[in-house]
Design a protein around this motif. Structure first.
Motif, PDB file in Angstrom:
ATOM      1  N   PRO A  98       0.801  -1.228   0.000  1.00  0.00           N
ATOM      2  CA  PRO A  98       0.000   0.000   0.000  1.00  0.00           C
ATOM      3  C   PRO A  98       0.840   1.289   0.000  1.00  0.00           C
ATOM      4  O   PRO A  98       0.460   2.273  -0.632  1.00  0.00           O
ATOM      5  N   LEU A  99       1.980   1.284   0.677  1.00  0.00           N
ATOM      6  CA  LEU A  99       2.800   2.497   0.711  1.00  0.00           C
ATOM      7  C   LEU A  99       3.543   2.725  -0.603  1.00  0.00           C
ATOM      8  O   LEU A  99       3.822   3.863  -0.966  1.00  0.00           O
ATOM      9  N   ILE A 100       3.827   1.659  -1.328  1.00  0.00           N
ATOM     10  CA  ILE A 100       4.425   1.811  -2.659  1.00  0.00           C
ATOM     11  C   ILE A 100       3.344   2.244  -3.647  1.00  0.00           C
ATOM     12  O   ILE A 100       3.565   3.137  -4.475  1.00  0.00           O
ATOM     13  N   ALA A 101       2.160   1.657  -3.528  1.00  0.00           N
ATOM     14  CA  ALA A 101       1.033   2.070  -4.376  1.00  0.00           C
ATOM     15  C   ALA A 101       0.713   3.547  -4.153  1.00  0.00           C
ATOM     16  O   ALA A 101       0.350   4.265  -5.095  1.00  0.00           O
ATOM     17  N   ARG A 102       0.882   4.023  -2.927  1.00  0.00           N
ATOM     18  CA  ARG A 102       0.642   5.434  -2.601  1.00  0.00           C
ATOM     19  C   ARG A 102       1.594   6.348  -3.379  1.00  0.00           C
ATOM     20  O   ARG A 102       1.204   7.435  -3.806  1.00  0.00           O
ATOM     21  N   LEU A 103       2.835   5.916  -3.565  1.00  0.00           N
ATOM     22  CA  LEU A 103       3.787   6.729  -4.331  1.00  0.00           C
ATOM     23  C   LEU A 103       3.268   6.973  -5.742  1.00  0.00           C
ATOM     24  O   LEU A 103       3.438   8.059  -6.291  1.00  0.00           O
ATOM     25  N   GLU A 104       2.649   5.962  -6.303  1.00  0.00           N
ATOM     26  CA  GLU A 104       2.114   6.076  -7.656  1.00  0.00           C
ATOM     27  C   GLU A 104       0.811   6.870  -7.672  1.00  0.00           C
ATOM     28  O   GLU A 104       0.653   7.790  -8.472  1.00  0.00           O
ATOM     29  N   ALA A 105      -0.120   6.523  -6.783  1.00  0.00           N
ATOM     30  CA  ALA A 105      -1.453   7.123  -6.806  1.00  0.00           C
ATOM     31  C   ALA A 105      -1.462   8.557  -6.278  1.00  0.00           C
ATOM     32  O   ALA A 105      -2.034   9.448  -6.910  1.00  0.00           O
ATOM     33  N   GLU A 106      -0.840   8.782  -5.135  1.00  0.00           N
ATOM     34  CA  GLU A 106      -0.909  10.106  -4.503  1.00  0.00           C
ATOM     35  C   GLU A 106       0.152  11.068  -5.022  1.00  0.00           C
ATOM     36  O   GLU A 106      -0.112  12.247  -5.205  1.00  0.00           O
ATOM     37  N   PHE A 107       1.355  10.561  -5.255  1.00  0.00           N
ATOM     38  CA  PHE A 107       2.453  11.436  -5.658  1.00  0.00           C
ATOM     39  C   PHE A 107       2.718  11.421  -7.164  1.00  0.00           C
ATOM     40  O   PHE A 107       3.506  12.214  -7.661  1.00  0.00           O
ATOM     41  N   GLY A 108       2.099  10.502  -7.870  1.00  0.00           N
ATOM     42  CA  GLY A 108       2.232  10.453  -9.321  1.00  0.00           C
ATOM     43  C   GLY A 108       3.555   9.907  -9.825  1.00  0.00           C
ATOM     44  O   GLY A 108       3.927  10.145 -10.971  1.00  0.00           O
ATOM     45  N   TYR A 109       4.269   9.163  -8.988  1.00  0.00           N
ATOM     46  CA  TYR A 109       5.520   8.559  -9.445  1.00  0.00           C
ATOM     47  C   TYR A 109       5.176   7.454 -10.434  1.00  0.00           C
ATOM     48  O   TYR A 109       4.388   6.555 -10.114  1.00  0.00           O
ATOM     49  N   PRO A 110       5.764   7.471 -11.613  1.00  0.00           N
ATOM     50  CA  PRO A 110       5.482   6.391 -12.564  1.00  0.00           C
ATOM     51  C   PRO A 110       6.162   5.092 -12.141  1.00  0.00           C
ATOM     52  O   PRO A 110       7.195   5.111 -11.471  1.00  0.00           O
ATOM     53  N   ARG A 111       5.564   3.969 -12.517  1.00  0.00           N
ATOM     54  CA  ARG A 111       6.187   2.652 -12.321  1.00  0.00           C
ATOM     55  C   ARG A 111       6.882   2.311 -13.630  1.00  0.00           C
ATOM     56  O   ARG A 111       6.258   2.291 -14.685  1.00  0.00           O
ATOM     57  N   LEU A 112       8.182   2.053 -13.542  1.00  0.00           N
ATOM     58  CA  LEU A 112       8.972   1.733 -14.727  1.00  0.00           C
ATOM     59  C   LEU A 112       9.167   0.228 -14.778  1.00  0.00           C
ATOM     60  O   LEU A 112       9.748  -0.354 -13.862  1.00  0.00           O
ATOM     61  N   ALA A 113       8.668  -0.402 -15.848  1.00  0.00           N
ATOM     62  CA  ALA A 113       8.645  -1.864 -15.917  1.00  0.00           C
ATOM     63  C   ALA A 113       9.526  -2.447 -17.013  1.00  0.00           C
ATOM     64  O   ALA A 113       9.541  -3.654 -17.211  1.00  0.00           O
ATOM     65  N   SER A 114      10.266  -1.588 -17.715  1.00  0.00           N
ATOM     66  CA  SER A 114      11.151  -2.091 -18.774  1.00  0.00           C
ATOM     67  C   SER A 114      12.355  -1.159 -18.893  1.00  0.00           C
ATOM     68  O   SER A 114      12.322  -0.012 -18.437  1.00  0.00           O
TER      69      SER A 114
END
Length: 142
Positions: free
Chosen positions: A21-37
């Motif tokens: 949940p705290l990693i998901a928060r970085l993406e949802a609340e702070f808008g950090y993109p998840r880099l998968a490649s």
């Protein structure tokens, strides 16, 4: 407060494969993109400015991962948004750690554009973060 074994996880723990949940928060609340490649990383680092790639590690095995996910936005704020941030996906985490010799997680990898500046591995004291990040951001790219 007591210790939990991996078999004694709370009922609200994310299912295997779901982001903490705290990693998901970085993406949802702070808008950090998840880099998968590798392409995602290259595209992110091609932007002008300084960047921090957050390599979380496995939050089920490494309790410091959740701490680092809370610290990172505060660290960015302390440096007046001098760098942007992204979360590294499990799929490319190992290769990125090896490439930059930042083998311990959680890890913060700093770049100026595509040029690697340095890394901070594991959770540190706040004053240590401030000193290390300040030093890393002042470096010339290798």
């Amino acid at each position: 407060m007591h210790d939990h074994s991996p078999h004694d996880l709370p009922h609200d723990a994310p299912p295997s494969g779901a982001p903490h949940p705290l990693i998901a928060r970085l993406e949802a609340e702070f808008g950090y993109p998840r880099l998968a490649s590798a392409h995602d990383v290259a595209e992110f680092l091609a932007r002008p400015g300084q960047h921090c790639l957050f390599i979380p590690g496995d939050p089920r095995r490494n309790l410091e991962t959740a701490d680092a996910a809370v610290i990172l936005p505060e660290l960015r704020l302390a440096f007046q948004n001098a760098f942007d941030c992204a979360v590294i996906d499990d799929a490319i985490e190992a290769a990125l750690r090896e490439r930059h010799r930042a083998l311990k997680t959680p890890g913060l990898l700093f770049f100026r554009g595509p040029d690697f500046l340095g890394a901070i591995e594991k959770v540190r004291d706040w004053s240590d973060y401030l000193g290390r990040v300040g030093h890393i951001l002042s470096l010339e790219a290798a």
